[in-house]
Design a protein around this motif. Structure first.
Motif, PDB file in Angstrom:
ATOM      1  N   CYS A  19     -10.935   3.558  -1.031  1.00  0.00           N
ATOM      2  CA  CYS A  19      -9.695   2.859  -1.398  1.00  0.00           C
ATOM      3  C   CYS A  19      -8.608   3.092  -0.354  1.00  0.00           C
ATOM      4  O   CYS A  19      -7.833   2.195  -0.035  1.00  0.00           O
ATOM      5  CB  CYS A  19      -9.220   3.297  -2.783  1.00  0.00           C
ATOM      6  N   ASN A  20      -8.558   4.291   0.189  1.00  0.00           N
ATOM      7  CA  ASN A  20      -7.564   4.650   1.200  1.00  0.00           C
ATOM      8  C   ASN A  20      -7.563   3.671   2.357  1.00  0.00           C
ATOM      9  O   ASN A  20      -6.510   3.199   2.801  1.00  0.00           O
ATOM     10  CB  ASN A  20      -7.865   6.069   1.693  1.00  0.00           C
ATOM     11  N   MET A  21      -8.756   3.355   2.867  1.00  0.00           N
ATOM     12  CA  MET A  21      -8.829   2.517   4.068  1.00  0.00           C
ATOM     13  C   MET A  21      -8.830   1.023   3.760  1.00  0.00           C
ATOM     14  O   MET A  21      -8.940   0.203   4.669  1.00  0.00           O
ATOM     15  CB  MET A  21     -10.034   2.910   4.920  1.00  0.00           C
ATOM     16  N   THR A  22      -8.650   0.672   2.495  1.00  0.00           N
ATOM     17  CA  THR A  22      -8.589  -0.740   2.126  1.00  0.00           C
ATOM     18  C   THR A  22      -7.513  -1.471   2.915  1.00  0.00           C
ATOM     19  O   THR A  22      -7.701  -2.606   3.347  1.00  0.00           O
ATOM     20  CB  THR A  22      -8.311  -0.856   0.612  1.00  0.00           C
ATOM     21  N   ILE A  23      -6.390  -0.803   3.133  1.00  0.00           N
ATOM     22  CA  ILE A  23      -5.283  -1.423   3.865  1.00  0.00           C
ATOM     23  C   ILE A  23      -5.698  -1.762   5.302  1.00  0.00           C
ATOM     24  O   ILE A  23      -5.174  -2.703   5.893  1.00  0.00           O
ATOM     25  CB  ILE A  23      -4.027  -0.501   3.836  1.00  0.00           C
ATOM     26  N   GLU A  24      -6.666  -1.047   5.842  1.00  0.00           N
ATOM     27  CA  GLU A  24      -7.120  -1.348   7.214  1.00  0.00           C
ATOM     28  C   GLU A  24      -7.910  -2.657   7.247  1.00  0.00           C
ATOM     29  O   GLU A  24      -8.165  -3.212   8.311  1.00  0.00           O
ATOM     30  CB  GLU A  24      -7.963  -0.213   7.794  1.00  0.00           C
ATOM     31  N   GLY A  25      -8.310  -3.126   6.070  1.00  0.00           N
ATOM     32  CA  GLY A  25      -8.945  -4.437   5.976  1.00  0.00           C
ATOM     33  C   GLY A  25      -7.945  -5.493   5.498  1.00  0.00           C
ATOM     34  O   GLY A  25      -8.338  -6.590   5.115  1.00  0.00           O
TER      35      GLY A  25
END
Lengths: 476, 203
Positions: free
Chosen positions: A225-231
């Motif tokens: 979930c943390n790296m969702t923003i990177e997508g």
């Protein structure tokens, strides 16, 4: 009762928090938990002060320092950098003036805001959670709607406990089957970003589903979930299940007794209904995911560790070719070079992506009984004081120190080049953090993102390495 | 917030996709506790060399782009960190409008809170505007939020869309906290209902 249209996890949480809908469709959305830190709040508190406003719900607000602070012993004698010190002192003054609960630097519970929210039992299923930090998406692992906001919105939430928002679209990413040996939540999310690209989720909230997501522990789900923003998606979510409920039951500030039972009834209604509509869908087979590592300067530039540096000349589109060339040049790479031939100078295990006890165990399991390569500086930075204590109780700090890792105090550390832990120009790092942007870990620094186990393997090998070649030497 | 109605000015070409907020303003410059003064570090890693001197190759160090009020870029502008320091840095430098094929969500929100107008136009049009911008001081671009058009130096008008509420707030320079405060009775009512149903959220 009329049959209701099937709804997604996001739809349900959204509907439960709409205070009012304005004529143009914008919702006034109620916020259950507002996490704050020193970097994105000073101007917001100034705004409140100038307008004579107060914090509407201090009990739904929590402040902590994490970005600016040192993670070595120097934190005990005060912050050296005058600007960092002023920013921390400003937060300390503001929390007193506005009555906001605050976890001070030298408290055991201090840590990275996205580690401590779930760990303390403050981030719960069904909640709306915001913070002036894009990695707020982390808390979606609890089955919450959690997203990052800017400082003006921080001020808006402090004053009104609401935000003006348009509903996002629903996207579902399912990861089916079992994850292969040597892979983790980090490899899942890097593989997803490699497929959808850095803007593939823009305008959407991503719900992660499938056996491989269900099989992840809470730390693994938080990494995804943390790296969702990177997508490109502001929020990532995982429907709450028994793994979530068992985790919350052990937290110090989660609901207890009757309150827990009552909460559980509501939490169990949250998962997406069968037949709920998703505007976008993506399916991945977990067994096809190999340990991942980024080679370029955005998280989309990712490959399996067995890969080779791409050749920009092979790209047909001129603009894309120029971008690839820039990445190859900045990263100091040669097309065709094997990723495992890239020598690293620094290894960083930490950040809101990968600094939980499970992450430290994963790094220690690989490091046990081995040595960090002579030319490598390797740091392990726990995400919170509580993670640090737990790791020490398990003897992980000893394993890591004996292998040659530095064992640090909790903070954001080398993720973002804002505190004393940073890369120098030209240095190459293997890092468990979330962004490999140019200069992110320090001007001129070259970042390769990977999992904690892969980072440990790189530290031992002295170059990017395939963790599958490093069988653990005994239990930790 | 400073209102935005219409501007005519120099547009700087930045033909890059995925311009992230760490590029717009690196984290080491986020230590200020005020909203002002970030312009000097806008795009710092590109504008300045390691020794602190200006990099003459970077567009904002060239005439007439030192006075640019519009920035033309490619896809996914403003991705990455939620730092509002990014629009603050643009604004402080003098840039009031960014035109790109699309914007990252949080950056887009942050712009509207600060009177910096993000204008979304298709890639082909951004490419044309990029060529216009390369003509420098002889080619001013107009951005009219009232009429929702970009006017190219040759007079061609290109329509764009903005969210009606955000457009209204920006045209009038309105602070949305004041507006939301007028809904206080509804917020009180919501809290009373939620407190009864989910008491564990109230400590």
């Amino acid at each position: 009762m009329s049959a209701q249209k099937p709804r997604t996890l996001f739809d349900k949480i959204w509907a439960a928090h709409v205070v009012e809908t304005l004529p143009d469709g914008t919702a006034l959305l109620y916020i259950d938990l507002h996490l704050t830190h020193e970097v994105t709040t000073p101007q917001a508190f100034d705004g409140l002060r100038a307008a004579g406003r107060k914090v509407r719900r201090p009990d739904a607000t929590l402040a902590v320092v994490d970005h600016n602070i040192a993670t070595d012993d120097s934190r005990r004698t005060g912050i050296v950098d005058p600007e960092s010190r002023l920013q921390v002192e400003t937060l300390e003054k503001n929390v007193v003036e506005f009555g906001v609960p605050y976890i001070p630097l030298l408290d055991d519970r201090q840590g990275i805001v996205h580690v401590i929210g779930p760990e303390l039992g403050r981030s719960l299923p069904g909640m709306t959670i915001v913070c002036g930090d894009s990695h707020t998406s982390t808390h979606g692992a609890m089955g919450a709607l959690a997203f990052g906001i800017g400082t003006s919105e921080v001020e808006h939430v402090l004053a009104t406990q609401t935000l003006l928002q348009k509903p996002a679209k629903n996207m579902r990413v399912s990861v089916d089957g079992n994850l292969a040996f040597g892979c983790s939540g980090k490899d899942i999310v890097l593989a997803i970003i490699g497929k959808i690209g850095t803007a593939g989720g823009t305008g959407h909230v991503i719900e992660y589903a499938g056996d491989a997501i269900r099989a992840l522990d809470m730390a693994g789900r938080m990494t995804v979930c943390n790296m969702t923003i990177e997508g490109g998606a502001r929020a990532g979510m995982v429907a709450p299940d028994q793994t979530t409920f068992d985790y919350i039951a052990k937290t110090p500030n989660g609901p207890k007794g009757e309150a827990f039972k009552r909460a559980l009834e509501w939490w169990k209604t949250l998962p997406s209904d069968a037949g709920a509509h998703f505007d976008k869908e993506l399916r991945l087979a977990a067994h096809e995911i190999a340990p991942q590592v980024t080679w370029g300067t955005n998280p989309e530039a990712v490959l399996p560790i067995t890969g080779i540096v791409p050749n920009p000349a092979d790209e047909g589109d001129e603009a894309k070719r120029a971008q690839l060339q820039r990445m190859v040049d900045y990263m100091g790479l040669t097309p065709g070079q094997r990723l495992t031939d890239l020598k690293v100078d620094v290894v960083f295990v930490g950040s809101c992506t990968n600094s939980r006890i499970e992450d430290i165990r994963a790094a220690a399991a690989i490091a046990k009984g081995r040595r960090v390569a002579d030319h490598v500086r390797a740091l392990v930075v726990p995400g919170s004081g509580l993670v640090k204590k737990q790791a020490e109780a398990e003897g992980l700090d000893r394993i890591l120190r004996e292998a040659g890792f530095e064992w640090r105090e909790a903070g954001c550390s080398m993720c973002l080049g804002m505190n004393p832990d940073k890369l120098t120009p030209g240095q190459r790092s293997a890092s468990t953090s979330n962004r490999n942007f140019e200069g992110r870990q320090g001007p001129g620094g070259r970042t390769h993102l990977l999992s904690p186990a892969m980072a440990a393997a790189a530290a031992l090998a002295g170059h990017l390495a395939d963790v599958r070649d490093y069988q653990p030497k005994g239990a930790i | 917030m400073q209102a935005f109605t219409k501007l005519t000015g120099i547009a700087a070409p930045l033909p890059k996709a995925n311009v992230d907020t760490d590029q717009i303003i690196p984290a080491r410059f986020l230590k200020s506790i005020s909203r002002d003064g970030f312009g000097k570090n806008l795009f710092a890693n590109f504008r300045f060399k390691e020794d602190g001197t200006e990099n003459p190759d970077f567009v904002l160090n060239q005439e007439p782009y030192r006075k640019a009020e519009v920035l033309i870029a490619f896809e996914n502008f403003g991705c990455g960190s939620s730092r509002e320091h990014a629009p603050w840095a643009l604004l402080d430098f003098g840039i009031r409008c960014v035109i790109a094929p699309d914007f990252a969500d949080i950056f887009n929100n942050n712009c509207f809170k600060n009177g910096v107008l993000p204008v979304r136009l298709p890639r082909e049009i951004c490419e044309k505007l990029m060529e216009d911008a390369k003509m420098g001081g002889n080619a001013r671009i107009s951005v009219d939020l009232e009429r929702q058009v970009v006017v190219r130096p040759n007079g061609e008008e290109i329509p764009f869309q903005t969210d009606p509420l955000r457009r209204h707030l920006m045209l009038n320079g309105l602070d949305d906290i004041g507006q939301t405060m007028q809904h206080a009775p509804a917020i009180d009512g919501f809290e009373a209902r939620q407190r009864a149903a989910q008491p564990w959220l109230y400590t």
